[in-house]
Design a protein around this motif. Structure first.
Motif, PDB file in Angstrom:
ATOM      1  N   GLY A 152       0.827  -1.210   0.000  1.00  0.00           N
ATOM      2  CA  GLY A 152       0.000   0.000   0.000  1.00  0.00           C
ATOM      3  C   GLY A 152       0.860   1.259   0.000  1.00  0.00           C
ATOM      4  O   GLY A 152       0.615   2.189  -0.780  1.00  0.00           O
ATOM      5  N   PHE A 153       1.850   1.283   0.854  1.00  0.00           N
ATOM      6  CA  PHE A 153       2.700   2.471   0.936  1.00  0.00           C
ATOM      7  C   PHE A 153       3.523   2.676  -0.333  1.00  0.00           C
ATOM      8  O   PHE A 153       3.701   3.798  -0.795  1.00  0.00           O
ATOM      9  N   THR A 154       4.012   1.572  -0.904  1.00  0.00           N
ATOM     10  CA  THR A 154       4.805   1.689  -2.129  1.00  0.00           C
ATOM     11  C   THR A 154       3.927   2.262  -3.246  1.00  0.00           C
ATOM     12  O   THR A 154       4.315   3.214  -3.934  1.00  0.00           O
ATOM     13  N   LEU A 155       2.725   1.701  -3.366  1.00  0.00           N
ATOM     14  CA  LEU A 155       1.798   2.147  -4.403  1.00  0.00           C
ATOM     15  C   LEU A 155       1.405   3.606  -4.166  1.00  0.00           C
ATOM     16  O   LEU A 155       1.448   4.443  -5.076  1.00  0.00           O
ATOM     17  N   GLY A 156       1.029   3.901  -2.910  1.00  0.00           N
ATOM     18  CA  GLY A 156       0.625   5.262  -2.548  1.00  0.00           C
ATOM     19  C   GLY A 156       1.732   6.257  -2.848  1.00  0.00           C
ATOM     20  O   GLY A 156       1.487   7.352  -3.376  1.00  0.00           O
ATOM     21  N   PHE A 157       2.949   5.849  -2.548  1.00  0.00           N
ATOM     22  CA  PHE A 157       4.069   6.747  -2.780  1.00  0.00           C
ATOM     23  C   PHE A 157       4.270   7.010  -4.272  1.00  0.00           C
ATOM     24  O   PHE A 157       4.533   8.140  -4.698  1.00  0.00           O
ATOM     25  N   LEU A 158       4.103   5.966  -5.081  1.00  0.00           N
ATOM     26  CA  LEU A 158       4.282   6.133  -6.526  1.00  0.00           C
ATOM     27  C   LEU A 158       3.198   7.053  -7.097  1.00  0.00           C
ATOM     28  O   LEU A 158       3.470   7.882  -7.969  1.00  0.00           O
ATOM     29  N   VAL A 159       1.971   6.913  -6.567  1.00  0.00           N
ATOM     30  CA  VAL A 159       0.888   7.803  -6.996  1.00  0.00           C
ATOM     31  C   VAL A 159       1.228   9.243  -6.595  1.00  0.00           C
ATOM     32  O   VAL A 159       1.106  10.176  -7.396  1.00  0.00           O
ATOM     33  N   PHE A 160       1.675   9.393  -5.361  1.00  0.00           N
ATOM     34  CA  PHE A 160       2.069  10.718  -4.877  1.00  0.00           C
ATOM     35  C   PHE A 160       3.125  11.338  -5.806  1.00  0.00           C
ATOM     36  O   PHE A 160       3.059  12.499  -6.184  1.00  0.00           O
ATOM     37  N   LEU A 161       4.081  10.515  -6.204  1.00  0.00           N
ATOM     38  CA  LEU A 161       5.184  11.015  -7.023  1.00  0.00           C
ATOM     39  C   LEU A 161       4.702  11.426  -8.411  1.00  0.00           C
ATOM     40  O   LEU A 161       5.165  12.419  -8.980  1.00  0.00           O
ATOM     41  N   SER A 162       3.732  10.658  -8.955  1.00  0.00           N
ATOM     42  CA  SER A 162       3.336  10.933 -10.336  1.00  0.00           C
ATOM     43  C   SER A 162       2.145  11.892 -10.425  1.00  0.00           C
ATOM     44  O   SER A 162       1.947  12.547 -11.441  1.00  0.00           O
ATOM     45  N   ARG A 163       1.306  11.993  -9.355  1.00  0.00           N
ATOM     46  CA  ARG A 163       0.063  12.751  -9.478  1.00  0.00           C
ATOM     47  C   ARG A 163       0.040  14.076  -8.716  1.00  0.00           C
ATOM     48  O   ARG A 163      -0.853  14.878  -8.944  1.00  0.00           O
ATOM     49  N   THR A 164       0.931  14.267  -7.765  1.00  0.00           N
ATOM     50  CA  THR A 164       0.810  15.493  -6.969  1.00  0.00           C
ATOM     51  C   THR A 164       1.838  16.528  -7.430  1.00  0.00           C
ATOM     52  O   THR A 164       2.832  16.197  -8.080  1.00  0.00           O
ATOM     53  N   LYS A 165       1.576  17.766  -7.031  1.00  0.00           N
ATOM     54  CA  LYS A 165       2.456  18.861  -7.415  1.00  0.00           C
ATOM     55  C   LYS A 165       3.837  18.681  -6.777  1.00  0.00           C
ATOM     56  O   LYS A 165       4.885  18.836  -7.414  1.00  0.00           O
ATOM     57  N   LEU A 166       3.788  18.320  -5.491  1.00  0.00           N
ATOM     58  CA  LEU A 166       5.048  18.119  -4.773  1.00  0.00           C
ATOM     59  C   LEU A 166       5.843  16.966  -5.390  1.00  0.00           C
ATOM     60  O   LEU A 166       7.068  17.046  -5.590  1.00  0.00           O
ATOM     61  N   GLY A 167       5.111  15.885  -5.738  1.00  0.00           N
ATOM     62  CA  GLY A 167       5.769  14.741  -6.385  1.00  0.00           C
ATOM     63  C   GLY A 167       6.407  15.167  -7.693  1.00  0.00           C
ATOM     64  O   GLY A 167       7.534  14.775  -8.016  1.00  0.00           O
ATOM     65  N   GLY A 168       5.669  15.990  -8.443  1.00  0.00           N
ATOM     66  CA  GLY A 168       6.191  16.482  -9.721  1.00  0.00           C
ATOM     67  C   GLY A 168       7.456  17.297  -9.501  1.00  0.00           C
ATOM     68  O   GLY A 168       8.451  17.144 -10.242  1.00  0.00           O
ATOM     69  N   ALA A 169       7.415  18.144  -8.460  1.00  0.00           N
ATOM     70  CA  ALA A 169       8.595  18.956  -8.163  1.00  0.00           C
ATOM     71  C   ALA A 169       9.787  18.069  -7.820  1.00  0.00           C
ATOM     72  O   ALA A 169      10.921  18.324  -8.236  1.00  0.00           O
ATOM     73  N   MET A 170       9.502  17.006  -7.071  1.00  0.00           N
ATOM     74  CA  MET A 170      10.583  16.074  -6.700  1.00  0.00           C
ATOM     75  C   MET A 170      11.182  15.434  -7.950  1.00  0.00           C
ATOM     76  O   MET A 170      12.400  15.293  -8.070  1.00  0.00           O
ATOM     77  N   ARG A 171      10.300  15.051  -8.850  1.00  0.00           N
ATOM     78  CA  ARG A 171      10.809  14.425 -10.084  1.00  0.00           C
ATOM     79  C   ARG A 171      11.632  15.423 -10.892  1.00  0.00           C
ATOM     80  O   ARG A 171      12.673  15.074 -11.434  1.00  0.00           O
ATOM     81  N   SER A 172      11.155  16.675 -10.928  1.00  0.00           N
ATOM     82  CA  SER A 172      11.905  17.696 -11.675  1.00  0.00           C
ATOM     83  C   SER A 172      13.297  17.863 -11.084  1.00  0.00           C
ATOM     84  O   SER A 172      14.299  17.882 -11.800  1.00  0.00           O
ATOM     85  N   VAL A 173      13.342  17.968  -9.743  1.00  0.00           N
ATOM     86  CA  VAL A 173      14.646  18.159  -9.087  1.00  0.00           C
ATOM     87  C   VAL A 173      15.545  16.967  -9.356  1.00  0.00           C
ATOM     88  O   VAL A 173      16.749  17.112  -9.567  1.00  0.00           O
ATOM     89  N   SER A 174      14.950  15.763  -9.342  1.00  0.00           N
ATOM     90  CA  SER A 174      15.783  14.579  -9.558  1.00  0.00           C
ATOM     91  C   SER A 174      16.349  14.571 -10.977  1.00  0.00           C
ATOM     92  O   SER A 174      17.445  14.092 -11.206  1.00  0.00           O
ATOM     93  N   GLN A 175      15.605  15.139 -11.928  1.00  0.00           N
ATOM     94  CA  GLN A 175      16.108  15.139 -13.308  1.00  0.00           C
ATOM     95  C   GLN A 175      17.158  16.220 -13.519  1.00  0.00           C
ATOM     96  O   GLN A 175      18.208  15.969 -14.096  1.00  0.00           O
ATOM     97  N   ASP A 176      16.871  17.429 -13.033  1.00  0.00           N
ATOM     98  CA  ASP A 176      17.828  18.519 -13.240  1.00  0.00           C
ATOM     99  C   ASP A 176      17.581  19.622 -12.204  1.00  0.00           C
ATOM    100  O   ASP A 176      16.706  20.475 -12.391  1.00  0.00           O
ATOM    101  N   PRO A 177      18.336  19.607 -11.134  1.00  0.00           N
ATOM    102  CA  PRO A 177      18.094  20.580 -10.062  1.00  0.00           C
ATOM    103  C   PRO A 177      18.213  22.030 -10.544  1.00  0.00           C
ATOM    104  O   PRO A 177      17.436  22.897 -10.129  1.00  0.00           O
ATOM    105  N   MET A 178      19.156  22.271 -11.434  1.00  0.00           N
ATOM    106  CA  MET A 178      19.368  23.638 -11.905  1.00  0.00           C
ATOM    107  C   MET A 178      18.139  24.143 -12.666  1.00  0.00           C
ATOM    108  O   MET A 178      17.616  25.230 -12.398  1.00  0.00           O
ATOM    109  N   ALA A 179      17.669  23.305 -13.621  1.00  0.00           N
ATOM    110  CA  ALA A 179      16.484  23.696 -14.401  1.00  0.00           C
ATOM    111  C   ALA A 179      15.279  23.863 -13.495  1.00  0.00           C
ATOM    112  O   ALA A 179      14.496  24.810 -13.646  1.00  0.00           O
ATOM    113  N   ALA A 180      15.126  22.945 -12.526  1.00  0.00           N
ATOM    114  CA  ALA A 180      13.997  23.022 -11.602  1.00  0.00           C
ATOM    115  C   ALA A 180      14.038  24.332 -10.833  1.00  0.00           C
ATOM    116  O   ALA A 180      13.017  25.004 -10.653  1.00  0.00           O
TER     117      ALA A 180
END
Lengths: 289, 409
Positions: A152-180
């Motif tokens: 449940g937590f793994t799934l919930g976390f993946l949803v959080f990462l892909s569907r929420t604004k904060l998750g999106g920001a985290m993904r952006s930072v992970s890809q390129d902190p400078m651009a983010a």
């Protein structure tokens, strides 16, 4: 009998794999977003397990009902860990980061030795040792609960990462902190939250550990090692890879253990041999970036 | 002028170094009688950072209890006893440094402690040229026994491998109503587990035991042993015998229950530490070097005192540490001296009543000074321990076969 045995081994392997996935999640997150390998991740789980133990001993709380509190406590630990230790070495060479997290791991072990001594502790959770019979397969309730919550937590976390604004920001930072950062994302704040969330996940894992294991100040080492195996096999920073790799590791251990002579002793080694073999063919891991 | 400054500096340096040496050497100033003002005993144990620390801490608790009692009764030869403690951290090199330090700098008359065969082996190998007086509490591997052989300076508390397996085989052969036909041995794959397994197989053969033995190694500290359990289930043994460390057993019991594995008996090493939860630990039997359920006045008094101090029953390292200090102090009292030869002579004759029973040093045929050579067989019954063997300490009968998991409350 042989097919029943295989089925039982598969179930045991999947349950083990689910637990490995949860143990690995926080490690993978910190690596994915901050590019830091946290050698203290297993020790954070150990710390959370002791919080759970304290809650049971002092307040009579069940480890499962204590999960939200433990997660919140560990979130704060994660914030403090970032401010005090991770932030200063973020831009430092990798070996400085390794030295720091390694040092933090030893610090946590020593702290646990002082607070809880090296005696082995266990929370008595009678329902955790009861058994469900599902056709030819039997499943320990403690393991099943741990698996479902981990899942449940793994799934919930993946949803959080892909569907929420904060998750999106985290993904952006992970890809390129400078651009983010140029896009207006407060990178430092994202790092802070990432450390908090990774530690929160360790809090959940720590609560679940107490359902099935005796705890002592040194249980973190094996958990960190397993998590590293999973992260490397799945591909650093990949969540799909992490889930597949956890299952591969769990199933490999279960099958080698049950079907290879002296497999109980060989299983952990063979699981790592699988990792070496995969990496030889795919150096970035199964789903590496 | 410069020469004078240099000379003064050298003099100051010499004074400082000499002063520091005197302070650091740690020797208590001697009183007129030839004995120091305090009787300082060297202690070396794993106290931190290794998984052995729990045993080391427990032994130290026992030692400190003994020292408190001795000092409350006026010490030994009118002097207070003091422990000079070194932590091995469970690491051979740290242990060697600590032991050398106790011998050469602290100059203690005896070193008591050591745990783990690996650490003890490395330490004895490194310090044997000093021929120090040592009283080793732990280490059961015969490799240590072979290394020290008939050395007079070596004293040993813990039973050796063959004592333990000998007791198990004796019990299975001559004290069970029904001799098991098949025994599945799951053993940890380190020196302790593999040596124990070899002894079990070889001693079974030597004693013409009628059972079949199947062995399977496992990695200690794992979070799951289901695979070993499934393998054992296929073999359908009468007795499932696990040689592991305390943290392994509860995981094994839980996995046995989950996989509905029902041998007639689950038998382990050192079943009395820690207190296993009743719902999975009951009916487990095993071989132990000591039991807090021993029905002797000394054991009862010790357990009561320990419980009031620490709020739980002692594990066997506590009475080991306690008894070792009591034996050494009695020997010092008898020898009236800290001279090594006199102390060895006195230790060889010492005999005291202790929580372990009446203890003295005996020859094993391979070494000169061994304390514990007989073990106990016990079983958890209804949340308490029944002592099944030896006869003189027996408090209950073995439940065999034990109820299936599904039949338990």
């Amino acid at each position: 009998m042989q097919s029943e045995l295989v089925l039982q081994v598969v179930v045991n392997g999947i349950l083990l794999g689910g637990f490995y996935a949860l143990v690995t999640l926080g490690l993978n997150l910190i690596f994915g977003v901050m590019d830091v390998t946290n050698f203290a991740h297993g020790d954070l789980i150990m710390l959370a397990a002791y919080f759970s133990y304290w809650a049971a001993e002092l307040l009579g709380m069940d480890p499962i009902t204590f999960i939200p509190v433990n997660a919140a406590l560990m979130f704060l630990v994660g914030l403090a860990f970032y401010r005090a230790a991770l932030k200063p070495v973020l831009k430092a060479p990798a070996y400085n980061q390794i030295a720091l997290t390694f040092g933090f791991s030893i610090f946590l072990q020593s702290l646990a030795l002082i607070l809880w001594t090296s005696d082995m502790r266990q929370i008595e959770v009678p329902y955790a040792s009861s058994v469900l019979q599902l056709g030819p397969v039997s499943v320990g309730l403690g393991k099943l609960i741990a698996f479902l919550i981990a899942f449940g937590f793994t799934l919930g976390f993946l949803v959080f990462l892909s569907r929420t604004k904060l998750g999106g920001a985290m993904r952006s930072v992970s890809q390129d902190p400078m651009a983010a950062s140029l896009m207006g994302i407060d990178v430092d704040r994202i790092y802070l939250l990432t450390s908090g969330i990774a530690s929160l996940l360790a809090g959940v894992a720590g609560s679940l550990v107490t359902l099935n294991l005796y705890i002592n100040p040194f249980i973190g080492g094996e958990l960190t090692l397993k998590a590293f195996g999973v992260v490397i096999l799945g591909g650093m920073g990949s969540y799909l890879g992490m889930i597949v790799a956890s299952m591969v590791l769990g199933l490999a251990e279960a099958f080698v253990g049950a079907f290879v002579p002296q497999g109980g002793s060989l299983a952990p080694g063979i699981a790592f041999a699988v990792i070496v073999a995969v990496l030889a063919l795919r150096p970035k891991g199964l789903f590496g970036r | 002028m410069d020469m004078k400054v240099a000379a003064a500096a050298i003099v100051i340096l010499i004074v400082v170094v000499a002063g520091a040496y005197v302070l650091m050497s740690g020797q208590a100033p001697s009183s007129a009688g030839g004995l120091p003002d305090r009787i300082r005993l060297g202690v070396i144990l794993p106290l931190s950072t290794a998984s052995y620390a729990s045993a080391g801490q427990e032994a130290l608790r026992g030692m400190k209890m003994a020292v408190e009692e001795i000092n409350a009764n006026g010490g030994v030869l009118g002097k207070p006893v003091e422990l000079v403690i070194r932590d091995t951290k469970g690491d051979p090199n740290t242990a060697i440094t600590g032991a050398t330090d106790l011998i050469t700098k602290e100059k203690v008359p005896i070193i008591i402690g050591f745990y783990s065969s690996t650490v003890t082996y490395a330490s004895m190998n490194a310090i044997k040229n000093y021929k120090p007086l040592v009283f080793v509490l732990g280490a059961s591997s015969v490799k240590v026994e072979q290394l020290v052989g008939m050395e007079r300076w070596f004293f040993h508390m813990h039973p050796w491998d063959y004592h333990r397996q000998g007791t198990v085989i004796e019990y299975f052969l001559n004290h069970m109503k029904e001799i098991p036909k098949k025994i599945f041995v799951a053993y940890e794959d380190g020196v302790y587990g593999t040596t124990s397994y070899e002894y079990f197989v070889n001693l079974s053969r030597e004693r013409n035991a009628p059972w079949e033995v199947v062995g399977e190694a496992f990695k200690t500290g794992s979070s799951d042993f289901s695979s070993v359990i499934l393998k054992a289930k296929q073999e359908n043994p009468d007795v499932f015998y696990i040689v592991g460390y305390p943290g392994d057993y509860p995981v094994f019991f839980r996995n046995a229950k989950e996989n509905d594995f029902n041998p007639k008996l689950i038998f382990i090493v050192a079943p009395e530490f820690p207190n296993y939860p009743k719902d999975i630990g009951d009916y487990v039997a095993g071989v132990d070097v000591w039991s807090p359920y021993l029905n002797t006045p000394e054991a009862k008094a010790f357990v009561q005192k320990f419980e009031s101090k620490f709020g739980r029953a002692p594990e066997y390292w506590a009475p080991f540490g306690y008894t070792a200090i009591k034996m050494v102090v009695k020997a010092i009292e008898d020898a009236k001296s800290l001279d090594k030869e006199k102390l060895i002579g006195a230790l060889e004759k010492v005999e005291i009543k202790s929580p372990l029973g009446t203890v003295r040093f005996k020859q094993t045929g391979k070494t000169l000074h061994q304390v514990v050579d007989k073990l106990f067989v016990v079983q958890w019954q209804g949340g308490k321990v029944a002592i099944l063997y030896p006869k003189e300490y027996k408090t209950g009968e073995l439940i065999y076969p034990v109820p299936k998991w599904s039949e338990r409350g």
